[in-house]
Design an enzyme around this catalytic site. Structure first.
Site, PDB file in Angstrom:
ATOM      1  N   CYS A   1      25.522   5.761  13.827  1.00 26.59           N
ATOM      2  CA  CYS A   1      24.966   6.034  15.139  1.00 26.59           C
ATOM      3  C   CYS A   1      25.710   5.095  16.072  1.00 26.59           C
ATOM      4  O   CYS A   1      26.791   5.022  16.351  1.00 26.59           O
ATOM      5  CB  CYS A   1      23.532   6.026  15.262  1.00 26.59           C
ATOM      6  SG  CYS A   1      23.010   6.805  16.515  1.00 26.59           S
ATOM      7  N   LEU A   2      25.004   3.739  16.363  1.00 33.02           N
ATOM      8  CA  LEU A   2      25.709   2.874  17.253  1.00 33.02           C
ATOM      9  C   LEU A   2      26.935   2.445  16.665  1.00 33.02           C
ATOM     10  O   LEU A   2      28.184   2.395  17.304  1.00 33.02           O
ATOM     11  CB  LEU A   2      24.775   1.851  17.656  1.00 33.02           C
ATOM     12  CG  LEU A   2      25.179   0.645  18.581  1.00 33.02           C
ATOM     13  CD1 LEU A   2      25.773   1.203  19.808  1.00 33.02           C
ATOM     14  CD2 LEU A   2      24.360  -0.406  19.000  1.00 33.02           C
TER      15      LEU A   2
ATOM     16  N   LYS B   1       0.854  -1.219   0.152  1.00 33.66           N
ATOM     17  CA  LYS B   1       0.114  -0.175  -0.018  1.00 33.66           C
ATOM     18  C   LYS B   1       0.769   1.203  -0.061  1.00 33.66           C
ATOM     19  O   LYS B   1       0.419   2.322  -0.796  1.00 33.66           O
ATOM     20  CB  LYS B   1      -0.853   0.124   1.348  1.00 33.66           C
ATOM     21  CG  LYS B   1      -2.249  -0.427   1.134  1.00 33.66           C
ATOM     22  CD  LYS B   1      -3.152  -0.174   2.292  1.00 33.66           C
ATOM     23  CE  LYS B   1      -2.509  -0.280   3.443  1.00 33.66           C
ATOM     24  NZ  LYS B   1      -2.902  -1.393   4.332  1.00 33.66           N
TER      25      LYS B   1
ATOM     26  N   GLU C   1      21.211   8.023   6.083  1.00 31.89           N
ATOM     27  CA  GLU C   1      20.176   6.903   5.234  1.00 31.89           C
ATOM     28  C   GLU C   1      18.805   7.665   5.175  1.00 31.89           C
ATOM     29  O   GLU C   1      17.932   7.284   4.319  1.00 31.89           O
ATOM     30  CB  GLU C   1      20.047   5.896   6.063  1.00 31.89           C
ATOM     31  CG  GLU C   1      19.421   5.391   7.166  1.00 31.89           C
ATOM     32  CD  GLU C   1      20.217   5.566   8.489  1.00 31.89           C
ATOM     33  OE1 GLU C   1      21.309   6.286   8.308  1.00 31.89           O
ATOM     34  OE2 GLU C   1      19.936   5.176   9.443  1.00 31.89           O
TER      35      GLU C   1
ATOM     36  N   GLU D   1      -2.770   6.915   3.635  1.00 29.70           N
ATOM     37  CA  GLU D   1      -2.887   5.476   3.444  1.00 29.70           C
ATOM     38  C   GLU D   1      -3.305   5.075   4.861  1.00 29.70           C
ATOM     39  O   GLU D   1      -2.752   5.419   6.012  1.00 29.70           O
ATOM     40  CB  GLU D   1      -1.547   5.048   3.268  1.00 29.70           C
ATOM     41  CG  GLU D   1      -1.120   3.724   3.175  1.00 29.70           C
ATOM     42  CD  GLU D   1       0.361   3.069   3.368  1.00 29.70           C
ATOM     43  OE1 GLU D   1       1.172   4.153   3.211  1.00 29.70           O
ATOM     44  OE2 GLU D   1       0.541   2.127   3.774  1.00 29.70           O
TER      45      GLU D   1
ATOM     46  N   GLN E   1     -13.374 -10.012  -4.479  1.00 24.29           N
ATOM     47  CA  GLN E   1     -14.866  -9.635  -4.352  1.00 24.29           C
ATOM     48  C   GLN E   1     -15.335  -9.592  -2.796  1.00 24.29           C
ATOM     49  O   GLN E   1     -15.787  -8.563  -2.304  1.00 24.29           O
ATOM     50  CB  GLN E   1     -15.515 -10.530  -5.097  1.00 24.29           C
ATOM     51  CG  GLN E   1     -15.375 -10.615  -6.598  1.00 24.29           C
ATOM     52  CD  GLN E   1     -16.189 -11.931  -7.059  1.00 24.29           C
ATOM     53  OE1 GLN E   1     -17.172 -12.231  -6.584  1.00 24.29           O
ATOM     54  NE2 GLN E   1     -15.654 -12.571  -8.153  1.00 24.29           N
TER      55      GLN E   1
ATOM     56  N   HIS F   1      22.093   9.968  10.999  1.00 17.47           N
ATOM     57  CA  HIS F   1      21.498   8.987  10.218  1.00 17.47           C
ATOM     58  C   HIS F   1      21.563   9.320   8.964  1.00 17.47           C
ATOM     59  O   HIS F   1      20.419   9.864   8.519  1.00 17.47           O
ATOM     60  CB  HIS F   1      19.995   8.522  10.443  1.00 17.47           C
ATOM     61  CG  HIS F   1      20.294   7.909  11.938  1.00 17.47           C
ATOM     62  ND1 HIS F   1      20.214   6.273  11.986  1.00 17.47           N
ATOM     63  CD2 HIS F   1      20.222   8.047  13.245  1.00 17.47           C
ATOM     64  CE1 HIS F   1      20.264   5.766  13.250  1.00 17.47           C
ATOM     65  NE2 HIS F   1      20.261   6.858  14.186  1.00 17.47           N
TER      66      HIS F   1
HETATM   67  N1  GLN Z   1      22.123   3.498  21.289  1.00 17.30           N
HETATM   68  C1  GLN Z   1      22.790   4.225  20.839  1.00 17.30           C
HETATM   69  C2  GLN Z   1      22.195   5.716  21.642  1.00 17.30           C
HETATM   70  O1  GLN Z   1      21.346   5.854  21.879  1.00 17.30           O
HETATM   71  C3  GLN Z   1      22.734   4.457  19.432  1.00 17.30           C
HETATM   72  C4  GLN Z   1      21.486   4.872  18.952  1.00 17.30           C
HETATM   73  C5  GLN Z   1      21.293   4.633  17.340  1.00 17.30           C
HETATM   74  O2  GLN Z   1      22.140   3.736  16.631  1.00 17.30           O
HETATM   75  N2  GLN Z   1      20.142   5.120  16.766  1.00 17.30           N
HETATM   76  O3  GLN Z   1      23.163   6.922  21.424  1.00 17.30           O
END
Ligand code: GLN
Length: 537
Positions: free
Chosen positions: A383-384, A19, A511, A143, A194, A509
């Site tokens: 991040c992590l 969807k 991405e 949606e 249907q 991030h």
């Molecule tokens: N757990 C880590 C923090 O809170 C990294 C968070 C993450 O990767 N989005 O800082």
């Protein structure tokens, strides 16, 4: 256009029919015809937002610029429309009830009994119309999550029914169903469609357009049958055939005339032809790669593709931009812990260590980073993943034995990653992280500065922990470069290793910001580095 048109997308027969992709593709086509479009997801679950959900439940939690933690479909909306979404683009039952209960406590209902109809349905309509007002849009596509027949989606269908009744031809409803192919019978079957439309009719909603998800082309007779049994015109039966890439869906639906059906139903006339040139160029590049690379995505949710949705899509965009097929190998960091790192990572042209929370698989991530660092394999930590690169460097290069993040080991002697000051006083977990866009300054003569081509950037965040500046000088002395900094709060946002061909860790991030028409520069350059690395072999 003088007044916003509302398009509703419901789903029947089965979940996971796409969807979100159909809604995003329709938005893409309307935008290509010059209309302004916003897309919204209504989720019938009771969580206020998906921020507290385990990715195994609903896949990745997508973060908007304004810091809302939302459904991953918003990622599709941004990737297909190339416009940012916001807190207004995702509504849940939790959010709706919270707002109604707060009004009740304030006494706004003046002694009336508060009920699902009209108070909950009014609140749902309010969210839909508020989105329309935020941008004065020509079209708002809404949606509805879940499948028709679910108890929890009833108030949403009722709200749509009321809006259609009130606004008439300014509203159109699309129902996405499955037309399964029964191998034993050698036939496509229309009965589930249907029944699904019958279920919608029982709730008072007549769909105007039926989109049929199918493995095979629908014949004219099947389309006629569906049209007849579901009370729609022949042209309003549209097929959505399985595609190799989700990015082909807009062009498939254009051929089927979905957008024209929507324009007709909402009485729009004199619309221009869609300009799909850039989209077609992207698809051409995606399908005609010159290069191929293998990239390891090391994380703990490897069994579920959707847990790293935006990362996989960012690789797809960056791959097309480099004319490169990117084979992403999802590798479990827990498996790495149990075996030999080299066995899992040998032959990889680049390694990405994923974002995440908690201690599960953490040593596997750290070990993957050590492998990338020592073997000069392009590395991106998000991040992590960035935090683990700091821990790895502390342990192995600074010889700070047992160095860790206080998220994992609160008693570590060397807390190189520590909780942010303002996070210490928070008790609630929902919506309290450092979320959304923050400024980052990129230092001159660094790899990130070169990649971005500018000094000031904004990227989206979702974290509670950060690099501990008490260790800053030690890290710098041993060659780690802090190339991205939030100057206001003195937060280290980007680390890199100038001695390594391509080693970058980012606290944010990237991405979430990659789209088909604007692939993210970090991913584009990471894939380029992977190609260079592959050429050396
Ligand atoms: N757990 C880590 C923090 O809170 C990294 C968070 C993450 O990767 N989005 O800082």
């Amino acid at each position: 256009m003088s007044q916003t048109r509302y398009v509703f997308v419901t789903g029947g027969v089965a979940s996971s029919l796409g969807k979100g992709i159909v809604a995003a593709s329709l938005g893409n086509l309307l935008k290509a015809r010059g209309f302004s479009v916003a897309i919204q997801k209504l989720d019938p679950y009771i969580n206020v937002d998906p921020g507290t959900l385990n990715p195994y439940e609903h896949g990745e939690c997508y973060v908007t610029e304004d810091g809302a933690e939302t459904d991953l479909d918003l990622g599709h909306y941004e990737r297909f429309l190339n416009v940012p979404t916001s807190i207004h683009n995702n509504v849940t039952t939790g959010k709706v009830y919270k707002a109604v209960i707060e009004k009740e406590r304030r006494g706004d209902f003046l002694g009336k009994t508060v009920q699902v109809i009209p108070h909950i349905t009014d609140e749902i309509q309010n969210w839909i119309k508020t989105l329309a007002r935020t941008g004065n849009y020509d079209f708002v596509i809404t949606e509805i999550g879940g499948t028709v027949g679910d108890i929890e989606s009833l108030p949403y269908i009722e709200a749509v029914r009321q809006m259609k009744w009130e606004l008439g031809s300014k509203c159109v409803s699309i129902h996405l169903t499955l037309v399964p192919y029964l191998k034993a019978a050698g036939e496509l079957k229309t009965k589930p469609t249907q029944h699904s439309v019958k279920a919608l009719l029982e709730q008072g909603l007549q769909p105007d357009i039926i989109v049929c998800r199918t493995e095979l082309d629908l014949s004219e007779s099947i389309r006629r049958k569906i049209a007849l049994f579901c009370n729609v015109s022949y042209e309003a039966v549209v097929q959505s055939i399985d595609a190799e890439s989700i990015y082909e869906v807009p062009l498939n639906l254009l051929k089927e005339g979905l957008d024209v059906q929507v324009l007709k139903s909402t009485q729009c006339t004199n619309y221009p032809e869609p300009d799909m040139k850039q989209w077609e160029d992207f698809l051409y590049r995606l399908k005609h790669p010159k290069y191929e690379v293998d990239v390891a995505l090391v994380g703990k949710y490897t069994a579920l593709k959707d847990a790293y949705k935006s990362i996989l899509e960012a690789f797809c965009h960056a791959g097309a931009s480099n004319l490169c097929k990117v084979n992403v190998h999802r590798i479990s960091s827990e498996d790495i812990e149990r075996g030999s790192t080299e066995d899992f990572l040998k032959g990889m042209n680049a390694i990405l260590v994923a974002p995440g929370f908690g201690d599960r698989g953490i040593e596997g991530k750290i070990s993957a980073i050590k492998y990338a660092r020592e073997n000069n394999i392009p590395f991106l930590g998000i991040c992590l993943g960035m935090q683990c690169s700091v821990i790895e460097f502390a342990r192995d290069v600074l010889h700070l034995e047992g160095a860790h993040s206080t998220e994992i080991n609160p008693d570590t002697k060397y807390p190189v990653i520590d909780i942010m000051e303002e996070q210490k006083k928070l008790a609630n977990l929902g919506g309290t992280m450092r979320l959304g866009n923050y400024d980052c300054f990129l230092v001159e003569n660094t790899l990130v500065r070169k990649i971005y081509g500018k000094a000031e950037i904004k990227e989206r965040h979702r974290h509670r922990y950060e690099f501990n500046n008490e260790f800053l000088d030690m890290f710098k002395e041993k060659g780690m470069c802090f190339s991205g900094v939030n100057l206001r709060d003195k937060l280290m946002e980007v680390v890199e290793l100038p001695s390594h061909p391509w080693f970058i860790g980012v606290q944010f991030h990237p991405e979430y910001r990659s789209t088909v028409l604007s692939p993210h520069p970090l991913f584009v350059d990471f894939v380029r580095a992977a190609i260079d690395n592959a050429k050396k072999k």
